[in-house]
Design a protein around this motif. Structure first.
Motif, PDB file in Angstrom:
ATOM      1  N   LYS A 204      -2.042  -9.678 -21.856  1.00 34.03           N
ATOM      2  CA  LYS A 204      -2.579 -10.635 -20.899  1.00 34.03           C
ATOM      3  C   LYS A 204      -2.122 -10.347 -19.468  1.00 34.03           C
ATOM      4  O   LYS A 204      -2.617 -10.960 -18.528  1.00 34.03           O
ATOM      5  N   GLN A 205      -1.167  -9.431 -19.309  1.00 33.86           N
ATOM      6  CA  GLN A 205      -0.644  -9.131 -17.975  1.00 33.86           C
ATOM      7  C   GLN A 205      -1.303  -7.902 -17.352  1.00 33.86           C
ATOM      8  O   GLN A 205      -0.953  -7.520 -16.228  1.00 33.86           O
ATOM      9  N   GLU A 206      -2.232  -7.277 -18.064  1.00 35.43           N
ATOM     10  CA  GLU A 206      -2.866  -6.069 -17.536  1.00 35.43           C
ATOM     11  C   GLU A 206      -3.543  -6.319 -16.199  1.00 35.43           C
ATOM     12  O   GLU A 206      -3.517  -5.477 -15.297  1.00 35.43           O
ATOM     13  N   GLY A 207      -4.156  -7.502 -16.060  1.00 36.34           N
ATOM     14  CA  GLY A 207      -4.841  -7.812 -14.804  1.00 36.34           C
ATOM     15  C   GLY A 207      -3.913  -7.777 -13.609  1.00 36.34           C
ATOM     16  O   GLY A 207      -4.305  -7.352 -12.518  1.00 36.34           O
ATOM     17  N   LEU A 208      -2.661  -8.229 -13.802  1.00 39.09           N
ATOM     18  CA  LEU A 208      -1.689  -8.211 -12.715  1.00 39.09           C
ATOM     19  C   LEU A 208      -1.379  -6.776 -12.301  1.00 39.09           C
ATOM     20  O   LEU A 208      -1.290  -6.469 -11.107  1.00 39.09           O
ATOM     21  N   VAL A 209      -1.223  -5.888 -13.277  1.00 37.77           N
ATOM     22  CA  VAL A 209      -0.937  -4.484 -12.965  1.00 37.77           C
ATOM     23  C   VAL A 209      -2.112  -3.868 -12.209  1.00 37.77           C
ATOM     24  O   VAL A 209      -1.927  -3.155 -11.211  1.00 37.77           O
ATOM     25  N   TYR A 210      -3.326  -4.143 -12.640  1.00 34.75           N
ATOM     26  CA  TYR A 210      -4.495  -3.610 -11.939  1.00 34.75           C
ATOM     27  C   TYR A 210      -4.573  -4.149 -10.513  1.00 34.75           C
ATOM     28  O   TYR A 210      -4.978  -3.425  -9.594  1.00 34.75           O
ATOM     29  N   SER A 211      -4.189  -5.391 -10.312  1.00 33.61           N
ATOM     30  CA  SER A 211      -4.234  -5.946  -8.948  1.00 33.61           C
ATOM     31  C   SER A 211      -3.248  -5.229  -8.036  1.00 33.61           C
ATOM     32  O   SER A 211      -3.541  -4.986  -6.857  1.00 33.61           O
ATOM     33  N   TYR A 212      -2.091  -4.844  -8.578  1.00 36.05           N
ATOM     34  CA  TYR A 212      -1.135  -4.100  -7.761  1.00 36.05           C
ATOM     35  C   TYR A 212      -1.563  -2.642  -7.597  1.00 36.05           C
ATOM     36  O   TYR A 212      -1.246  -2.015  -6.581  1.00 36.05           O
ATOM     37  N   GLY A 213      -2.299  -2.115  -8.581  1.00 33.90           N
ATOM     38  CA  GLY A 213      -2.900  -0.798  -8.376  1.00 33.90           C
ATOM     39  C   GLY A 213      -3.866  -0.821  -7.213  1.00 33.90           C
ATOM     40  O   GLY A 213      -3.918   0.122  -6.406  1.00 33.90           O
ATOM     41  N   ASP A 214      -4.635  -1.908  -7.090  1.00 36.57           N
ATOM     42  CA  ASP A 214      -5.555  -2.052  -5.947  1.00 36.57           C
ATOM     43  C   ASP A 214      -4.797  -2.175  -4.635  1.00 36.57           C
ATOM     44  O   ASP A 214      -5.224  -1.649  -3.600  1.00 36.57           O
ATOM     45  N   LYS A 215      -3.652  -2.865  -4.673  1.00 35.81           N
ATOM     46  CA  LYS A 215      -2.842  -2.980  -3.458  1.00 35.81           C
ATOM     47  C   LYS A 215      -2.303  -1.614  -3.036  1.00 35.81           C
ATOM     48  O   LYS A 215      -2.225  -1.306  -1.834  1.00 35.81           O
ATOM     49  N   LEU A 216      -1.929  -0.799  -4.017  1.00 33.15           N
ATOM     50  CA  LEU A 216      -1.453   0.554  -3.713  1.00 33.15           C
ATOM     51  C   LEU A 216      -2.560   1.365  -3.064  1.00 33.15           C
ATOM     52  O   LEU A 216      -2.332   2.057  -2.059  1.00 33.15           O
ATOM     53  N   VAL A 217      -3.764   1.297  -3.617  1.00 34.00           N
ATOM     54  CA  VAL A 217      -4.906   2.011  -3.042  1.00 34.00           C
ATOM     55  C   VAL A 217      -5.180   1.519  -1.625  1.00 34.00           C
ATOM     56  O   VAL A 217      -5.440   2.318  -0.707  1.00 34.00           O
ATOM     57  N   ALA A 218      -5.115   0.204  -1.412  1.00 32.54           N
ATOM     58  CA  ALA A 218      -5.362  -0.354  -0.083  1.00 32.54           C
ATOM     59  C   ALA A 218      -4.329   0.147   0.928  1.00 32.54           C
ATOM     60  O   ALA A 218      -4.662   0.436   2.085  1.00 32.54           O
ATOM     61  N   ALA A 219      -3.070   0.244   0.491  1.00 33.99           N
ATOM     62  CA  ALA A 219      -2.026   0.742   1.389  1.00 33.99           C
ATOM     63  C   ALA A 219      -2.275   2.195   1.756  1.00 33.99           C
ATOM     64  O   ALA A 219      -2.082   2.604   2.917  1.00 33.99           O
ATOM     65  N   ILE A 220      -2.728   3.006   0.790  1.00 37.20           N
ATOM     66  CA  ILE A 220      -3.014   4.415   1.070  1.00 37.20           C
ATOM     67  C   ILE A 220      -4.229   4.541   1.974  1.00 37.20           C
ATOM     68  O   ILE A 220      -4.266   5.401   2.868  1.00 37.20           O
ATOM     69  N   GLU A 221      -5.237   3.689   1.762  1.00 33.22           N
ATOM     70  CA  GLU A 221      -6.450   3.742   2.591  1.00 33.22           C
ATOM     71  C   GLU A 221      -6.132   3.581   4.071  1.00 33.22           C
ATOM     72  O   GLU A 221      -6.789   4.170   4.931  1.00 33.22           O
ATOM     73  N   LYS A 222      -5.128   2.782   4.376  1.00 37.09           N
ATOM     74  CA  LYS A 222      -4.745   2.569   5.773  1.00 37.09           C
ATOM     75  C   LYS A 222      -4.046   3.795   6.358  1.00 37.09           C
ATOM     76  O   LYS A 222      -3.852   3.863   7.578  1.00 37.09           O
ATOM     77  N   ARG A 223      -3.706   4.748   5.498  1.00 38.15           N
ATOM     78  CA  ARG A 223      -2.918   5.898   5.959  1.00 38.15           C
ATOM     79  C   ARG A 223      -3.541   7.220   5.533  1.00 38.15           C
ATOM     80  O   ARG A 223      -2.842   8.216   5.380  1.00 38.15           O
ATOM     81  N   VAL A 224      -4.856   7.228   5.328  1.00 36.61           N
ATOM     82  CA  VAL A 224      -5.525   8.478   4.947  1.00 36.61           C
ATOM     83  C   VAL A 224      -5.390   9.494   6.072  1.00 36.61           C
ATOM     84  O   VAL A 224      -5.312   9.143   7.252  1.00 36.61           O
ATOM     85  N   ASN A 225      -5.334  10.760   5.671  1.00 30.56           N
ATOM     86  CA  ASN A 225      -5.212  11.894   6.600  1.00 30.56           C
ATOM     87  C   ASN A 225      -3.863  11.932   7.325  1.00 30.56           C
ATOM     88  O   ASN A 225      -3.699  12.698   8.268  1.00 30.56           O
TER      89      ASN A 225
END
Length: 586
Positions: A204-225
């Motif tokens: 039941k906690q998988e959704g929480l992990v996926y939400s933090y995976g999205d946060k990680l992607v969002a943080a990287i998106e701000k720092r591409v290149n």
């Protein structure tokens, strides 16, 4: 013979007897502060008696007392040295002379915190059975690992696990019955379906992990290149998740929020790490007020105390591991009686809830850049499924193989797990280890071959940079260190995920692979760690292309890896770019 000469003889005799009647028997790490205080008080009493009974001036009384103390300590230390070298049951085992004399030599070697490399170098010099302390043997065979750590082993935890006393946790308790009891508390959260409270199961906690995976992607998106130290950012991801799973606390590191406890934890970890080889040093230093080296540790304890107190007072619905720990204390003995266990479990959450996944993720992305064919295979697998369905994600063979091979080459706990042999000792096929001996079997050395102290030979070109990243001197060092001893794994120093899929013949001994340890001490967070790792890899590689930053080749990541029980990687600077929206060919 004068009175002072008689006193000298008495001091020498006392030093000799102190060793043979006290120090040679049992454990004394936890009593280090008391022992030091007792000797200080005795010196004061002797000096006072000299002034009062013998009529000496203050300076003369102090001078004679210091002379007697020096003789007492000198004779005691000489007796200890002679015993360790010539009379100890371990005297016939090979090892460095200085390590046989004192664990302080090991502490000194830990000034550069790479204990797994230090022990591997000892193995290269002396073989598979090495004396690494006055009463310590380090073993380097699979047979020894299973005899020391499996469920049937009679070996018990060593004084190392008292390092955080008075705190005591699931991992550090030396009482088997207490370990069983506390593991049942943690099992309520870490079981897959969690029958008593299914809403809190990992499923039941998988959704929480996926939400933090999205946060990680969002943080990287701000720092591409831009060059990005992924060692830091993967830690932010795992630290934030640990906060939520473990204590219902959001550290906010992925959102760029500075957090004092995150910084404080690293300082405390770094300062405590080297003295782990001699736990008595920590217990002694903690008795000295205001000692700067442990100031960060004291502040860390204060923070955990405040957090725990808030958790108790909130009486909120159980949603995390700490909630189970607090509720158990509420029902069994009360908070005061259980306080040291609650504090210990909270410290364990912080120490073990982030570092292993950070290490794995940082190394995985290093290997995916160095070996782009494996990145392509992982992406091809991901393209066949909805990677947000964790059941489907967990069934991807090559992704799992990449994770397992990374953990083999870089185990999160590379050289920890000190145990004490039972009274009857430990009988191996090649030797008998006497009873009461501290033993250790480093995973790093089992998973690799000899001389595996550097990155793999293949340092390929970055996706974005020309191939000439490796200096000639580094290439020479890599060549020199490429000699291996493949007893457990063929080509042990090479990154070959196929050994876990299409080429099982590369695993020569299946019993040699146990990155989550074995027996009763097996990592309770195995399923959660794999969940975090798989989701992060899938989220990032489906969104970005990745390569080394200018001047990067991964050397610092390996060279600056810190090994204090769990290990943390050195910096790894990568560049992420927007990925073209097309499926890559095989």
């Amino acid at each position: 013979m004068t009175g002072f000469q008689n006193q000298v003889l008495s001091a020498a005799t006392a030093g000799f007897l102190a060793h043979w009647c006290y120090f040679v028997h049992g454990e004394h790490d936890l009593q280090a502060a008391h022992i030091a205080q007792t000797h200080i008080v005795l010196c004061i009493l002797v000096a006072g008696a000299k002034g009062y009974v013998e009529g000496l001036t203050f300076s003369n009384a102090c001078r004679e007392t210091m002379t007697l103390a020096a003789i007492y300590v000198g004779i005691m230390m000489t007796s200890i040295a002679v015993y360790r070298l010539f009379f100890s049951p371990l005297r016939r085992f090979p090892g460095s002379f200085s390590w046989k004399l004192s664990k302080l030599s090991h502490v000194w070697s830990m000034t550069k915190p790479d204990n797994f490399k230090v022990l591997e170098r000892e193995r290269q010099k002396y073989g598979d059975i090495v004396r690494t302390g006055p009463n310590e043997i380090t073993l380097f065979t699979v047979e020894a690992f299973h005899q020391v750590y499996n469920s049937q082993s009679n070996c018990t935890k060593s004084p190392y696990y008292d390092l955080l006393q008075p705190m005591e946790s699931l991992d550090t308790t030396r009482d088997p019955a207490m370990h069983t009891r506390r593991r049942k508390i943690w099992d309520q959260f870490f079981s897959v379906r969690c029958k008593p409270t299914p809403a809190l199961s990992l499923e039941k906690q998988e959704g929480l992990v996926y939400s933090y995976g999205d946060k990680l992607v969002a943080a990287i998106e701000k720092r591409v290149n831009e060059p990005l130290d992924v060692s830091d950012w993967f830690e932010y991801y795992t630290f934030d998740l640990m906060g939520q799973f473990g204590m219902g606390f959001d550290f906010g590191l992925l959102e760029g929020q500075p957090n004092d406890i995150h910084h404080l934890y690293h300082i405390a970890h770094r300062n405590l790490g080297p003295i782990g080889a001699a736990p008595w040093m920590k217990h002694l230093m903690m008795s000295i007020p205001y000692i700067e080296r442990l100031r960060s540790y004291r502040l860390f304890l204060q923070w955990t105390t405040n957090l725990l107190q808030n958790k108790i007072e909130s009486k909120s619905e159980i949603k995390d591991v700490l909630g189970y720990v607090v509720e158990d204390a509420r029902r069994n003995g009360g908070f005061q009686a259980e306080w040291r266990f609650m504090m210990g479990d909270l410290a364990l959450l912080i120490a073990a809830g982030s570092d292993p996944m950070r290490l794995a993720l940082t190394n995985i992305f290093y290997y995916l850049v160095v070996y782009p064919e494996h990145l392509r295979q992982v992406r091809n697998e991901l393209a066949q499924i909805d990677w947000r369905d964790y059941k489907a994600l967990a069934r991807l063979d090559h992704l799992s193989a990449v994770i397992y091979e990374t953990l083999r080459l870089n185990p999160p706990v590379p050289a920890a797990g000190l145990r004490i042999t039972p009274p009857e000792g430990l009988t191996l096929s090649t030797a008998h280890i006497p009873g009461g001996t501290t033993v250790l079997v480093p995973q790093y050395s089992l998973f690799r071959g000899k001389y595996a102290l550097a990155p793999p030979n293949r340092l390929s070109a970055s996706l974005f940079q020309p191939p000439n990243l490796c200096t000639a001197s580094l290439n020479e060092e890599l060549t020199r260190l490429s000699v291996s001893d493949p007893r457990n794994f063929a080509q042990p120093n090479d990154f070959l995920p196929e050994r876990f899929t299409t080429r099982p013949e590369l695993i020569l001994d299946e019993d040699a692979y146990m990155p989550w340890s074995a027996g009763k001490g097996q990592c309770i967070g195995k399923k959660l760690s794999l969940l975090e790792i798989r989701v992060a890899v899938a989220a990032v590689v489906t969104r970005f292309d990745v390569g080394f930053a200018p001047g990067e080749d991964g050397t610092r990541m390996f060279a600056e890896t810190v090994d204090y029980f769990t290990s943390t990687p050195g910096p790894l600077r990568l560049v992420f770019k927007e990925r073209e929206a097309k499926r890559e060919a095989m």
